[in-house]
Every structure is written in structure tokens, then in C-alpha cells.
Write an enzyme that holds these catalytic residues in place. Structure first.
Site, PDB file in Angstrom:
ATOM      1  N   ASP A   1      37.452  -8.000  13.993  1.00 51.21           N
ATOM      2  CA  ASP A   1      36.324  -9.137  14.498  1.00 51.21           C
ATOM      3  C   ASP A   1      35.193  -9.743  13.766  1.00 51.21           C
ATOM      4  O   ASP A   1      34.785  -8.648  13.096  1.00 51.21           O
ATOM      5  CB  ASP A   1      36.626  -9.279  15.991  1.00 51.21           C
ATOM      6  CG  ASP A   1      36.085  -8.094  16.530  1.00 51.21           C
ATOM      7  OD1 ASP A   1      35.054  -7.361  15.928  1.00 51.21           O
ATOM      8  OD2 ASP A   1      36.523  -7.734  17.702  1.00 51.21           O
TER       9      ASP A   1
ATOM     10  N   ASN B   1      35.958  -5.550  29.985  1.00 49.98           N
ATOM     11  CA  ASN B   1      36.807  -6.266  30.647  1.00 49.98           C
ATOM     12  C   ASN B   1      38.425  -5.911  29.988  1.00 49.98           C
ATOM     13  O   ASN B   1      39.332  -7.025  30.339  1.00 49.98           O
ATOM     14  CB  ASN B   1      36.444  -7.819  30.329  1.00 49.98           C
ATOM     15  CG  ASN B   1      36.347  -8.126  28.784  1.00 49.98           C
ATOM     16  OD1 ASN B   1      36.891  -7.150  28.077  1.00 49.98           O
ATOM     17  ND2 ASN B   1      36.098  -9.566  28.731  1.00 49.98           N
TER      18      ASN B   1
ATOM     19  N   HIS C   1      39.096  -5.877  26.945  1.00 51.16           N
ATOM     20  CA  HIS C   1      39.452  -6.378  25.380  1.00 51.16           C
ATOM     21  C   HIS C   1      39.630  -5.321  24.465  1.00 51.16           C
ATOM     22  O   HIS C   1      39.013  -4.357  24.369  1.00 51.16           O
ATOM     23  CB  HIS C   1      38.384  -7.538  25.182  1.00 51.16           C
ATOM     24  CG  HIS C   1      37.277  -7.083  24.634  1.00 51.16           C
ATOM     25  ND1 HIS C   1      36.229  -7.761  24.493  1.00 51.16           N
ATOM     26  CD2 HIS C   1      36.886  -6.184  23.936  1.00 51.16           C
ATOM     27  CE1 HIS C   1      35.074  -7.360  24.159  1.00 51.16           C
ATOM     28  NE2 HIS C   1      35.496  -6.226  23.931  1.00 51.16           N
TER      29      HIS C   1
ATOM     30  N   GLU D   1      40.541 -11.347  24.479  1.00 54.26           N
ATOM     31  CA  GLU D   1      39.911 -11.403  25.826  1.00 54.26           C
ATOM     32  C   GLU D   1      40.956 -11.216  26.729  1.00 54.26           C
ATOM     33  O   GLU D   1      42.019 -11.840  26.355  1.00 54.26           O
ATOM     34  CB  GLU D   1      38.989 -12.456  25.962  1.00 54.26           C
ATOM     35  CG  GLU D   1      37.671 -12.589  25.012  1.00 54.26           C
ATOM     36  CD  GLU D   1      36.696 -11.382  25.229  1.00 54.26           C
ATOM     37  OE1 GLU D   1      36.919 -10.355  25.859  1.00 54.26           O
ATOM     38  OE2 GLU D   1      35.390 -11.570  24.813  1.00 54.26           O
TER      39      GLU D   1
HETATM   40  P1  PGA Z   1      31.368  -0.968  22.508  1.00 53.27           P
HETATM   41  O1  PGA Z   1      32.382  -2.381  22.710  1.00 53.27           O
HETATM   42  O2  PGA Z   1      31.700   0.023  21.694  1.00 53.27           O
HETATM   43  O3  PGA Z   1      29.901  -1.481  22.205  1.00 53.27           O
HETATM   44  O4  PGA Z   1      31.132  -0.377  24.067  1.00 53.27           O
HETATM   45  C1  PGA Z   1      33.543  -1.982  22.764  1.00 53.27           C
HETATM   46  C2  PGA Z   1      34.296  -3.345  22.587  1.00 53.27           C
HETATM   47  O5  PGA Z   1      33.942  -4.450  23.028  1.00 53.27           O
HETATM   48  O6  PGA Z   1      35.614  -3.069  22.158  1.00 53.27           O
END
Ligand code: PGA
Length: 258
Positions: free
Chosen positions: A82, A153, A155, A160
Site C-alpha cells: 500500500d 483495528n 486491517h 480497513e
Molecule cells: P505497524 O503497523 O507495523 O506500524 O504496527 C502495522 C499495520 O498497520 O499493518
């Protein structure tokens, strides 16, 4: 049980590690093995790569293997999950910048094999851009291995809560919690983009192998929901429960509630 005292293999493709470093080294080993197996076959290794805090030690270890153990990335084709929209690839907060800083700038991957959704195209060109990104993944025969983190959350990528399990690469709205978690990187919440381009849940689930890495106590609640809760689009990572090719790699803190 594995031979490594810092690691335990459990049911449901769960690998529990003593700490973040052990978990990350284990993931790096899996990636390196795939790259080398594909090299022996004279084939590309098509990797789906993630950004964020989670994969940083993995990338550090891959760089070490490249610099000290001769691991070559010449056959690696990468597709990042992404990218924020809008953002310029040269912006410090862009995932293009992140990947150069934490991995690509230190290894021998061929620049033309790197794919990151460069979301600096005009709004009316995004749909075609996303279709082309998806088609490029297919043209390489799909992803051999997808590395995933997980958002608080649930995702995966920027898919999302509420994202369809059939979704493919597209423009998405970022969830308030995702924007809040990105606030540190951007300085203030109003500077965090509201949108991103993300590969879809279907794109992810079609990968031949999926490694979901979760580290730290702040992931323990969502890991418990994603692994043991109902399969629901409200927790996008819950779809992974249905897939045999998924392996969850967790440190002790992330696994605390399962
Ligand atoms: P993070 O994010 O590795 O910074 O915890 C993970 C994600 O949002 O997929």
C-alpha cells in the site's frame, strides 16, 4: 516443537517466539529460504512486502544476510501492499521512502523489479493504475510470499474494517485509528492523508504463502480477535483463519491473549 528453544510451533500455523527479535529473524529466514529456493530453480521470488514498525527488524536481518552471508536479491520481484494518497514518492512519510531507507537502498534488488503504488497519479487515473498494479502481480504468477503486519483495528494492508473479502487493488479511505497511529510519522493528525491505495484482501489471500507478523502488547487484543474471533469484514485479518497457507508469527506480548 521446533529445535529452537526460543520458538514453539503450535496448532493452526502459529509460531510463538520469545521476543520481537526472534520472531523477526524467523520471518527473515523464511524469506531468505524462498529467495534461494527460487534461485536454484532459475525463477523469480515474488514478494509482497509491508511497511510500518513491524517489519523493520526483518529487513535489517535481510540486509545483514546480504552483506555478510551473500544473500542476493537479484531474482526478487517485490510488490508493496500500500501507499498513502496523495503523497509524493520522495516525501519522507511515503512508503517508497521507507522501503529505500529500510531495505531497498542496501540490497541488490533490481530497480525495475520494485513495485510500490506510486500514488501521485491524478484522481481520474487511479482506477486504471490499480488495475495495472493487480495485472502486474498476476503477470508474475501471483505472490509467492506475502509479509503482513496487522493494524490495531485488524486491517491488513490498508484494507480497513468493512473491506470486502473479494476486494482487489483500489483507492481506500483510511480509518480514524489508522490515521491516529500514523500521526507520529506526519507530525500532526491533519497532515495524515485520508486515503491510500491498497492491494485488496482477495489479492492477499491468493498469495501462495502468507506470514503475518505481530509484535508487542499493543497487538494482543486484535490478535486474539483475528485468530479466535468471528470471521467478519469488521476484522479484515479474520479471513486468514480460513487459509491453510497462513502462518502467524507472534512474539510473547502479541500472543498474550490467545
Ligand atoms: P505497524 O503497523 O507495523 O506500524 O504496527 C502495522 C499495520 O498497520 O499493518
Amino acid at each position: 516443537m521446533s529445535n529452537n528453544p526460543n520458538r514453539t510451533s503450535c496448532a493452526r500455523n502459529l509460531t510463538l517466539c520469545a521476543n520481537a527479535e526472534q520472531a523477526s529473524l524467523y520471518v527473515a529466514e523464511q524469506i531468505a529460504e524462498l529467495i534461494q529456493e527460487q534461485q536454484k530453480l532459475g525463477k523469480p521470488a515474488v514478494l509482497g512486502l509491508a511497511t510500518g514498525n513491524t517489519p523493520k527488524i526483518v529487513y535489517q536481518e535481510l540486509i545483514r544476510m546480504h552483506q555478510h552471508e551473500g544473500l542476493s536479491f537479484h531474482n526478487v520481484v517485490s510488490f508493496n501492499l500500500d501507499e498513502y494518497y496523495p503523497i509524493y514518492p520522495e516525501d519522507d512519510q511515503s512508503y517508497t521512502y521507507f522501503m529505500r531507507k529500510y531495505l531497498f537502498g542496501h540490497i541488490d534488488i533490481q530497480p525495475h523489479n520494485i513495485h510500490i503504488p506510486h500514488a501521485d497519479c491524478p484522481a481520474d487515473a487511479i482506477a486504471q493504475y490499480c488495475k495495472d498494479y493487480e495485472d502486474k502481480i498476476k503477470a508474475f504468477g501471483g505472490l509467492d510470499l506475502q509479509l503482513l503486519g496487522i493494524g490495531r483495528n485488524g486491517h491488513i494492508g490498508f484494507n480497513e474494517p468493512g473491506s470486502s473479502f473479494e476486494s482487489t487493488t483500489r483507492l481506500v479511505d483510511l480509518h480514524p485509528l489508522t490515521r491516529k497511529d500514523a500521526q507520529n510519522d506526519f507530525g500532526t493528525i491533519d497532515k495524515v492523508p485520508h486515503h491510500a491505495i491498497s492491494i485488496g484482501i482477495q489479492t492477499i489471500t491468493q498469495s501462495k504463502k502468507i506470514l503475518l507478523l505481530a509484535l508487542g502488547a499493543n497487538k494482543s487484543t486484535i490478535i486474539s480477535q483475528a485468530l479466535k474471533g468471528k470471521i467478519s469484514t469488521e476484522v479484515p485479518a479474520s479471513i486468514l483463519q480460513t487459509l491453510p497457507q497462513v502462518e502467524y508469527v507472534l512474539d510473547r506480548d502479541a500472543a498474550a491473549l490467545i
